[in-house]
Write an enzyme that holds these catalytic residues in place. Structure first.
Site, PDB file in Angstrom:
ATOM      1  N   HIS A 128      40.202  45.493  66.639  1.00  0.00           N
ATOM      2  CA  HIS A 128      41.551  46.059  66.650  1.00  0.00           C
ATOM      3  C   HIS A 128      42.609  45.051  67.085  1.00  0.00           C
ATOM      4  CE1 HIS A 128      44.784  48.899  67.314  1.00  0.00           C
ATOM      5  NE2 HIS A 128      44.968  48.290  68.468  1.00  0.00           N
ATOM      6  N   ARG A 171      38.301  43.723  41.997  1.00  0.00           N
ATOM      7  CA  ARG A 171      36.842  43.839  41.884  1.00  0.00           C
ATOM      8  C   ARG A 171      36.480  45.266  42.258  1.00  0.00           C
ATOM      9  NH1 ARG A 171      37.761  39.432  45.248  1.00  0.00           N
ATOM     10  NH2 ARG A 171      37.427  37.432  44.215  1.00  0.00           N
ATOM     11  N   ARG A 200      38.691  44.926  36.805  1.00  0.00           N
ATOM     12  CA  ARG A 200      37.453  44.496  36.172  1.00  0.00           C
ATOM     13  C   ARG A 200      36.410  45.606  36.283  1.00  0.00           C
ATOM     14  NH1 ARG A 200      34.457  39.418  38.705  1.00  0.00           N
ATOM     15  NH2 ARG A 200      33.875  40.923  40.288  1.00  0.00           N
ATOM     16  N   GLU A 235      33.721  33.645  31.321  1.00  0.00           N
ATOM     17  CA  GLU A 235      32.931  32.960  32.339  1.00  0.00           C
ATOM     18  C   GLU A 235      31.636  32.398  31.773  1.00  0.00           C
ATOM     19  OE1 GLU A 235      32.186  35.920  35.432  1.00  0.00           O
ATOM     20  OE2 GLU A 235      32.453  37.483  33.935  1.00  0.00           O
ATOM     21  N   ASN A 291      34.550  30.494  38.804  1.00  0.00           N
ATOM     22  CA  ASN A 291      33.377  30.344  39.673  1.00  0.00           C
ATOM     23  C   ASN A 291      32.092  30.345  38.850  1.00  0.00           C
ATOM     24  OD1 ASN A 291      35.443  30.635  41.433  1.00  0.00           O
ATOM     25  ND2 ASN A 291      34.641  32.436  42.500  1.00  0.00           N
ATOM     26  N   ASP A 292      31.980  31.329  37.948  1.00  0.00           N
ATOM     27  CA  ASP A 292      30.790  31.389  37.103  1.00  0.00           C
ATOM     28  C   ASP A 292      30.863  30.399  35.944  1.00  0.00           C
ATOM     29  OD1 ASP A 292      29.109  33.083  38.435  1.00  0.00           O
ATOM     30  OD2 ASP A 292      29.933  34.906  37.527  1.00  0.00           O
ATOM     31  N   ARG A 316      25.633  27.748  42.322  1.00  0.00           N
ATOM     32  CA  ARG A 316      26.583  27.350  43.369  1.00  0.00           C
ATOM     33  C   ARG A 316      26.124  27.743  44.767  1.00  0.00           C
ATOM     34  NH1 ARG A 316      30.374  32.260  43.311  1.00  0.00           N
ATOM     35  NH2 ARG A 316      29.790  33.231  41.357  1.00  0.00           N
ATOM     36  N   CYS A 325      41.167  33.814  37.304  1.00  0.00           N
ATOM     37  CA  CYS A 325      40.980  34.558  38.541  1.00  0.00           C
ATOM     38  C   CYS A 325      39.872  33.977  39.410  1.00  0.00           C
ATOM     39  CB  CYS A 325      40.711  36.026  38.237  1.00  0.00           C
ATOM     40  SG  CYS A 325      39.312  36.277  37.143  1.00  0.00           S
TER      41      CYS A 325
END
Lengths: 85, 573
Positions: free
Chosen positions: B190, B297, B333, B432, B455-456, B466, B503
């Protein structure tokens, strides 16, 4: 006394905000409000009691309202258990 | 000699000030037999009423200064004070056992605290802290001990405490509190969340700062590094004053850009969007000046639960994001599970090569009920904003056609049932897989947009997992092979007048940004915190200059060569 079996439809169950909302609605009625889950009895006007009962989505509970405004209380509280805010 | 203490970075920024040790008031409870239970109950009621008064004031102040969401916790505290299970039980105990109010309240509250602390859900365990906080407030009135001292500060300080309760943080006066450092807590506790929303530097979880600091000692707090320096030297003070000034200047400079469009020096507009993982992330995206959501996502909706989310639950989540973004585009997505992402309630067989296996759109096309439920939720939500539906892991045109046909079927059946569906939403694919990148010209005729998932795409292009440290050196975003694929996708999209976004992590990378600008990328989607720095960087570049470098870059032979070239080019501008 009115009694009804209700399946909780709230996405996160009766936690946090929905629990607070339920208590807020419950305290507007003079009737006694009880939630029964697995034979455990919870005071419907107690935020701590309700949160401690950890009632999740899809669980079936029995809701009991007892008092002068029991019908109205049942309608309003059933809504609080089945409709997203 | 100065002393350095390390903790968890909770909130960025640098503060220098005198330590204010926040100690818990001494709430020593003695059990005393009483004679007049009526007047003892009366005393309890009065303490309750005063605590309620305090909390009502706090709710109003927090709503005004920090927003309604932050006040919720104190509204919950109020409900605890009104809880019949607590109040009536305490009263019964006072009259039945002839015990004093302090002891009765403490016993009953402890029972609840123990109950909540034993629950297996973290959220519930945190509620134990709420009950403790509320109880302390009432107890301090009963005992006549002042409750915390944060309200009476008169000079600039750094708060040093074991932990900060919600009541403590609500009383923080931003004029005087320059930062805080605590013994316990983590990034999501918190106090850490509050520090970030108040934008004051904080370090938590130092496990011992309260023992190491004397009151009024000078302390330097570095929220970027997660350290506190106790009794710093003159040199350290000078170094941190400079760091502080630099940080403040940079922050002020970036904050000016929140409401700006992203425009290059030569007046070319690109869109900077945010990647989000849950509906709650929208607030952070907007606060950081996102011009859209470039990747929502949807996996989070499916994770951490025992069953598939219903159409209604998904609809509520998508609607929330669309409504909050208004006219701004939101790319959602469809479900991307399999690979390294599993669901406890969906049995997926072990695979030899999960990243090359049955995942994302492949899995959805085989489990159509799952897929159709999500598509219906998306279509129903389409009327609430600027929706763009994106299919992940598309390798072939047939996959895209099949997914789109299913979407059309669901749309037709909704419309037949009298449910309104927008005509404005777009349908695109995530690029991708190298096959899709190479065939982009064919896809471009049928899709509304491309969003490149780097990334992919990089791991598939370089055939390097990766997650595997031994081949991590092959994860090369600037490798000419990757850049040539990006070039091909963007060119192909533009030839059919389709917009192209990105993205992956690469979209927010300061080395990649000038290259992507030169390649003609239309939309850059990144984590919200990267948006303002990227906007600033782009405002200093010219698309015309960037485009001129592309031919040279695409003819280079290694990633290192590209990186060195871009660094040198950036130094020139």
């Amino acid at each position: 006394m009115v009694e009804k079996k209700i399946v909780v439809q709230l996405a996160q169950g009766l936690h946090a905000r929905p629990a607070a909302n339920f208590v807020k609605v419950a305290t507007t009625f003079s009737s006694e409000i009880k939630i029964i889950k697995n034979e455990k009895n919870v005071n419907g006007k107690s935020i701590m009691g309700i949160m401690a009962a950890a009632i999740g989505k899809g669980e079936e509970i029995t809701l009991i309202t007892d008092g002068a405004d029991e019908q109205e209380a049942m309608t309003a509280l059933e809504k609080a258990l089945t409709e997203q805010e | 000699m100065s002393q350095k203490i390390t903790g968890v970075k909770a909130s960025a920024g640098i503060a220098i000030g005198k330590a204010f040790l926040l100690t818990t008031p001494d709430l020593q409870i003695n059990t005393v037999a009483i004679e007049d239970s009526e007047s003892e109950i009366q005393r309890f009621q009065e303490a309750l009423a005063r605590a309620k008064n305090d909390l009502e004031d706090i709710v109003l102040r927090v709503e005004r200064e920090m927003g309604t969401d932050h006040a919720d916790i104190f509204k919950a505290h109020l409900l605890v004070l009104e809880d019949p299970e607590l109040v009536d039980t305490v009263k019964d105990k006072i009259s039945n056992e002839k015990t004093n109010a302090e002891s009765a309240l403490n016993d009953i509250a402890q029972a609840f605290i123990v109950l909540f602390e034993q629950m297996d859900n973290e959220y519930m365990r945190e509620r134990a802290a709420d009950i403790r906080d509320v109880t302390k407030r009432v107890l301090s009135y009963l005992l006549g001990v002042p409750f915390a001292g944060l309200g009476e500060l008169t000079e600039e300080v750094i708060i040093v405490a074991d932990d900060l309760t919600p009541s403590d943080t609500a009383q923080l006066d931003r004029r005087y509190v320059k930062g805080f450092v605590t013994d316990i807590g983590g990034r999501t506790s918190h106090s850490a969340i509050m520090a970030r929303s108040l934008e004051i530097p904080a370090v938590v979880g130092t496990q011992g700062i309260t023992r190491a600091v004397q009151p009024a000692t000078l302390v330097i707090l570095d929220g970027h590094e997660g350290i506190a320096i106790i009794d710093p030297s003159e040199e350290e003070i000078a170094v941190y004053k400079r760091k502080q000034a630099d940080y403040e200047a940079q922050k002020a400079e970036l904050a000016k850009l929140v409401n700006d469009k992203t425009v290059t020096l030569d007046n070319h507009h690109v869109e900077l969007a945010a990647n989000i993982g849950s509906p709650e992330d929208v607030a952070g995206a907007i606060a950081n000046g996102a011009e859209g959501v470039g990747l929502f996502r949807t996996e989070f909706l499916y994770m951490g639960r025992n069953d598939f989310p219903t159409e209604e639950e998904q609809y509520v989540a998508y609607k929330h994001v669309l409504e909050h973004m208004g006219d701004r585009p939101v790319v959602i997505r469809t479900l991307d599970i399999g690979g390294d992402k599993h669901l406890s309630y969906l049995a997926l067989p072990e695979e030899m090569n999960p990243f090359l296996g049955h995942r994302a759109i492949r899995l959805c096309l085989d489990n159509q009920e799952l897929f159709r439920t999500q598509l219906r939720a998306l279509l129903r939500a389409s009327v609430h904003g600027n929706l763009k539906i994106m299919f992940p892991m598309i390798a072939t045109l047939e996959e895209f056609r099949q997914a789109k046909a299913i979407l059309e079927e669901e749309k037709k059946s909704l419309v037949n049932r009298g449910i309104v569906v927008s005509d404005q939403y777009e349908v695109g694919i995530m690029i991708e897989i190298p096959a899709a990148a190479l065939m982009a010209d064919q896809f471009a005729r049928e899709v509304d947009f491309f969003s490149i998932g780097t990334n992919d795409l990089i791991q598939y292009t370089m055939a390097a997992d990766r997650m595997n440290e031994k081949v991590a050196y092959l994860y090369q975003p600037y490798h000419p092979a990757v850049l040539r694929l990006l070039h091909n996708v963007i060119k192909a999209g533009h030839a059919q007048n389709k917009w192209v976004g990105m993205c992956g992590e690469m979209a927010g990378d300061p080395i990649a940004i000038p290259i992507l600008l030169g390649l003609g990328l239309d939309e850059f989607s990144m984590s919200a915190g990267s948006i303002l720095p990227a906007r600033q960087q782009l405002s200093r570049l010219r698309v015309e200059d960037a485009a001129k470098q592309i031919d040279t870059i695409l003819q280079m032979s290694t990633s290192a060569q590209v990186e060195a070239f871009v660094k040198e080019w950036l130094e020139r501008v």
